[in-house]
Design a protein around this motif. Structure first.
Motif, short mmCIF file in Angstrom:
data_model
loop_
_atom_site.label_atom_id
_atom_site.label_comp_id
_atom_site.label_asym_id
_atom_site.label_seq_id
_atom_site.Cartn_x
_atom_site.Cartn_y
_atom_site.Cartn_z
N GLN A 129 30.03 43.04 3.29
CA GLN A 129 28.99 42.50 4.15
C GLN A 129 28.11 41.57 3.32
N ILE A 130 28.12 40.29 3.67
CA ILE A 130 27.31 39.31 2.96
C ILE A 130 25.96 39.18 3.65
N GLY A 131 24.90 38.99 2.85
CA GLY A 131 23.58 38.85 3.43
C GLY A 131 22.80 40.15 3.42
N SER A 132 21.64 40.14 4.08
CA SER A 132 20.77 41.30 4.04
C SER A 132 19.92 41.39 5.30
N ASN A 133 19.66 42.63 5.72
CA ASN A 133 18.71 42.91 6.81
C ASN A 133 17.49 43.64 6.29
N ASP A 134 17.30 43.68 4.97
CA ASP A 134 16.13 44.33 4.40
C ASP A 134 14.86 43.62 4.86
N ALA A 135 13.75 44.34 4.72
CA ALA A 135 12.45 43.76 5.08
C ALA A 135 12.15 42.52 4.23
N GLU A 136 12.69 42.49 3.01
CA GLU A 136 12.45 41.36 2.11
C GLU A 136 13.39 40.19 2.37
N TYR A 345 13.74 38.37 -6.24
CA TYR A 345 14.72 37.38 -6.65
C TYR A 345 15.96 38.01 -7.28
N ALA A 346 15.83 39.27 -7.71
CA ALA A 346 16.95 39.98 -8.35
C ALA A 346 17.83 40.69 -7.33
N ARG A 347 17.50 40.58 -6.04
CA ARG A 347 18.36 41.18 -5.03
C ARG A 347 19.68 40.40 -4.96
N VAL A 348 20.78 41.12 -4.75
CA VAL A 348 22.10 40.47 -4.75
C VAL A 348 22.27 39.50 -3.58
N ALA A 349 21.47 39.65 -2.54
CA ALA A 349 21.60 38.77 -1.38
C ALA A 349 20.73 37.52 -1.47
N TYR A 350 19.84 37.46 -2.47
CA TYR A 350 18.90 36.34 -2.55
C TYR A 350 19.64 35.04 -2.85
N ARG A 351 19.31 34.00 -2.07
CA ARG A 351 19.95 32.70 -2.21
C ARG A 351 18.94 31.66 -2.66
#
Length: 375
Positions: A129-136, A345-351
């Motif tokens: 699953q690419i991307g993120s649904n986190d609050a951040e 910025y260290a989250r794996v989903a951050y672009r």
């Protein structure tokens, strides 16, 4: 005469008794079930053969739930069986029994993949699953979609100053002071003195490298930059739905980020992720192959799978053959955060993205390479 008659009578009775005993001994005992192999209750494959053994040859044997053949005291039951619960009802002249198994899906054939080259690791083919649904999560990280990427090899660590110097010595046109102005922003190898990196930092990641220079290095090594999808799959380390390479929390013991050290650190100092990759977040940002598209994930199937997605070109081969002609105004992706930026910025989903001439402003952009798996 009477005695003789009595003797004859006794002999006749004995004969009758013996005949009766023989008759009893000639009656066959009922045939009974002895065992099944694999044992009743086992997990089997769709093509498993089940051997049922009796203590004699069963008369009128019938098996409901599978095909069978009978040889002496052994019945061989064969499939193919359907995945799930398998119930075999066996009946014969003397008795009956029921056997139950769990039929597992066939084990997939393992592809014949050559061992990873030195200092690289294999990232297996598969979906994530690419991307993120986190609050951040930022808008450009959504919507979350399913992506498949082929297997590939990735450098265990970011490219180091020592490695990049070797490239420069063999490719003078990419040296500081000789590189064409159109391939950088003026800060290329900002901390270097000519072809010499800062003292004591040979094993630190090279930084202040433009996308063009990273592409030139990767081509020189027979590798390439990772696509954005490849990078995120690798960074996740086999974990699903986690923020960071090793879970949902990150500390200064896990990575070099948020100015905790105040500068870059030697590659490989922090723990590797599940795939054996070091510094996938922190230390230096890492260039990717793709042109940046803020809405890229919206182009992926909502209910299907995006296979080996690539933004900005029809093929990897085209980019590799034409990278020096890529328009400097077309932003390109870089990922992973750095020693300077904080947790978000260290989250794996951050672009993140910038002009391919950008070398990293205050912190510097680096990279690592990947290589296609060839069989």
């Amino acid at each position: 005469m009477k005695t003789y008659t009595n003797f004859i009578i006794i002999i006749c009775i004995a004969v009758l008794l013996l005949s009766g005993m023989d008759g009893c001994q000639n009656e066959e005992d009922p045939v009974a079930f002895v065992k099944a192999s694999p044992a009743d209750g086992s997990t089997i494959q769709t093509d498993t053969e089940i051997i049922v053994t009796f203590d004699g040859t069963p008369t009128g044997l019938n098996v409901k739930g599978g095909k069978f053949s009978l040889t002496g005291v052994n019945a061989t039951i064969t499939g193919p069986f359907t995945e799930g619960t398998l119930t075999l009802a066996l009946t014969w002249a003397d008795s009956a029994t029921v056997l139950t198994y769990t039929v597992a899906a066939p084990e997939p054939e393992k592809p014949d993949i050559p061992p990873a080259p030195e200092d690289m690791v294999l990232i297996p083919a598969g979906e994530f699953q690419i991307g993120s649904n986190d609050a951040e999560a930022r808008n450009n990280e959504q919507p979350v979609r399913t992506v498949y990427v082929d297997a590939f090899y990735m450098d265990e660590t970011e490219v180091t100053n020592v490695q990049f110097k070797e490239f420069l010595l063999e490719n003078p046109s990419w040296q500081k002071g000789r590189i064409e102005a159109r391939f950088h922003d003026g800060d290329y190898l900002k901390h270097w003195n000519g072809n010499n990196y800062p003292n004591g930092k040979g094993n630190h990641p090279v930084r202040y490298v433009s996308w063009y220079a990273a592409m030139a290095y990767s081509e020189w090594t027979g590798k390439r930059l990772p696509t954005e999808a490849e990078w995120e799959r690798a960074a996740r380390g086999g974990l699903a739905g986690k923020k960071y390479p090793n879970g949902n929390m990150i500390t200064p013991r896990d990575a070099n980020y948020d100015k905790n050290v105040g500068d870059t650190t030697p590659v490989g100092r922090y723990p590797a992720n599940g795939y054996g990759l070091y510094d996938m977040v922190g230390n230096v940002w890492e260039w990717c192959l793709d042109e940046y598209d803020e809405d890229f994930y919206f182009t992926f199937p909502r209910n299907g799978v995006a296979r080996n997605p690539l933004s900005g070109a029809n093929s990897i081969e085209w980019i590799m053959d034409n990278f020096t002609n890529v328009n400097r105004s077309s932003a390109h992706v870089y990922r992973g955060g750095s020693w300077y930026q904080g947790e978000p910025y260290a989250r794996v989903a951050y672009r993140n993205a910038s002009s391919p001439t950008n070398t990293g402003f205050r912190v510097g952009i680096g990279f690592r390479c990947v290589k296609d798996v060839t069989r």
